[in-house]
Design an enzyme around this catalytic site. Structure first.
Site, PDB file in Angstrom:
ATOM      1  N   ASP A   1      -9.032   2.130   8.243  1.00  0.00           N
ATOM      2  CA  ASP A   1      -9.223   3.285   7.361  1.00  0.00           C
ATOM      3  C   ASP A   1     -10.236   4.254   7.956  1.00  0.00           C
ATOM      4  O   ASP A   1     -10.034   5.471   7.950  1.00  0.00           O
ATOM      5  CB  ASP A   1      -9.758   2.835   5.994  1.00  0.00           C
ATOM      6  CG  ASP A   1      -8.719   2.079   5.192  1.00  0.00           C
ATOM      7  OD1 ASP A   1      -7.523   2.183   5.510  1.00  0.00           O
ATOM      8  OD2 ASP A   1      -9.125   1.374   4.254  1.00  0.00           O
TER       9      ASP A   1
ATOM     10  N   HIS B   1      -4.995   6.410  -0.402  1.00  0.00           N
ATOM     11  CA  HIS B   1      -4.146   5.233  -0.251  1.00  0.00           C
ATOM     12  C   HIS B   1      -4.636   4.117  -1.148  1.00  0.00           C
ATOM     13  O   HIS B   1      -5.711   4.219  -1.744  1.00  0.00           O
ATOM     14  CB  HIS B   1      -4.028   4.808   1.216  1.00  0.00           C
ATOM     15  CG  HIS B   1      -5.237   4.115   1.776  1.00  0.00           C
ATOM     16  ND1 HIS B   1      -6.392   4.772   2.118  1.00  0.00           N
ATOM     17  CD2 HIS B   1      -5.462   2.808   2.050  1.00  0.00           C
ATOM     18  CE1 HIS B   1      -7.270   3.900   2.596  1.00  0.00           C
ATOM     19  NE2 HIS B   1      -6.740   2.694   2.566  1.00  0.00           N
TER      20      HIS B   1
ATOM     21  N   HIS C   1      -5.331  -0.034  -2.178  1.00  0.00           N
ATOM     22  CA  HIS C   1      -5.680  -1.377  -1.743  1.00  0.00           C
ATOM     23  C   HIS C   1      -5.237  -2.344  -2.844  1.00  0.00           C
ATOM     24  O   HIS C   1      -5.944  -2.511  -3.832  1.00  0.00           O
ATOM     25  CB  HIS C   1      -7.202  -1.512  -1.527  1.00  0.00           C
ATOM     26  CG  HIS C   1      -7.664  -0.962  -0.222  1.00  0.00           C
ATOM     27  ND1 HIS C   1      -8.982  -0.967   0.151  1.00  0.00           N
ATOM     28  CD2 HIS C   1      -6.982  -0.406   0.805  1.00  0.00           C
ATOM     29  CE1 HIS C   1      -9.102  -0.419   1.363  1.00  0.00           C
ATOM     30  NE2 HIS C   1      -7.898  -0.067   1.769  1.00  0.00           N
TER      31      HIS C   1
ATOM     32  N   GLU D   1       0.844  -1.195   0.000  1.00  0.00           N
ATOM     33  CA  GLU D   1       0.000   0.000   0.000  1.00  0.00           C
ATOM     34  C   GLU D   1       0.874   1.237   0.000  1.00  0.00           C
ATOM     35  O   GLU D   1       2.007   1.214   0.429  1.00  0.00           O
ATOM     36  CB  GLU D   1      -0.846   0.064   1.281  1.00  0.00           C
ATOM     37  CG  GLU D   1      -2.058  -0.814   1.284  1.00  0.00           C
ATOM     38  CD  GLU D   1      -3.008  -0.441   2.430  1.00  0.00           C
ATOM     39  OE1 GLU D   1      -3.004   0.726   2.871  1.00  0.00           O
ATOM     40  OE2 GLU D   1      -3.747  -1.324   2.866  1.00  0.00           O
TER      41      GLU D   1
HETATM   42 ZN    ZN Z   1      -7.337   0.911   3.389  1.00  0.00          ZN
END
Ligand code: ZN
Length: 123
Positions: free
Chosen positions: A84, A71, A73, A25
Site C-alpha cells: 500500500d 481500497h 482490507h 479487496e
Molecule cells: Zn491495503
C-alpha cells in the site's frame, strides 16, 4: 489543489463497496472537485486478490484530477501494508483504507507517506 474533505455519500459508497466485494479487496481511484473527494474511478487493469491490490498507473486516463485511492482490507486492519505504501507514494495525496465490518468508523485516511491524515466528512 489540496484535498480537505470527503463527501459523506461517497464515503458511504466506499464502505458499501467493501461489503459487496468481501472477502476480496477492491481498489478505486478517487476524484475531487474544489478539494472535496466526490467521485470514484474504477481503473481497468487493476489486479485484485485477497491480500493485495495494485494499480497499473499507465491505465489512468490523462487529465483525471486524482485525489488518491481507496481500497478495502477485508481482515479489518486499517493500517497500510508495505505494498500500500508504495502505491500511495505514486498516486495522489489522499489514500483511504476501509476495513471490515465497514461501518462508519471503519476507515482511515493516509497521506502519500503513509501518515494518518484528517479528512473532514461533508454531508
Ligand atoms: Zn491495503
Amino acid at each position: 489543489m489540496l484535498v480537505r474533505a470527503i463527501d459523506k455519500e461517497l464515503l458511504d459508497l466506499l464502505l458499501e463497496m467493501g461489503k459487496s466485494s468481501f472477502p476480496d479487496e477492491y481498489l478505486v481511484m478517487l476524484g475531487m472537485e474544489k478539494g472535496v473527494i466526490n467521485m470514484t474511478y474504477p481503473i481497468p487493469g487493476t489486479s485484485v486478490s485477497s491480500d493485495s491490490a495494485n494499480i497499473f498507473m499507465d491505465m489512468i486516463p490523462l487529465g483525471m484530477r486524482i485525489a488518491g485511492t481507496a481500497h478495502s482490507h477485508p481482515n479489518g486492519c486499517l493500517l497500510p501494508s508495505d505494498a500500500d505504501l508504495s502505491t500511495f507514494s505514486e498516486s495522489g495525496q489522499c489514500h483511504i483504507i476501509v476495513g471490515s465490518p465497514f461501518d462508519e468508523t471503519s476507515w482511515r485516511c493516509y497521506d502519500r507517506n503513509g501518515n494518518p491524515k484528517t479528512l473532514e466528512v461533508i454531508t
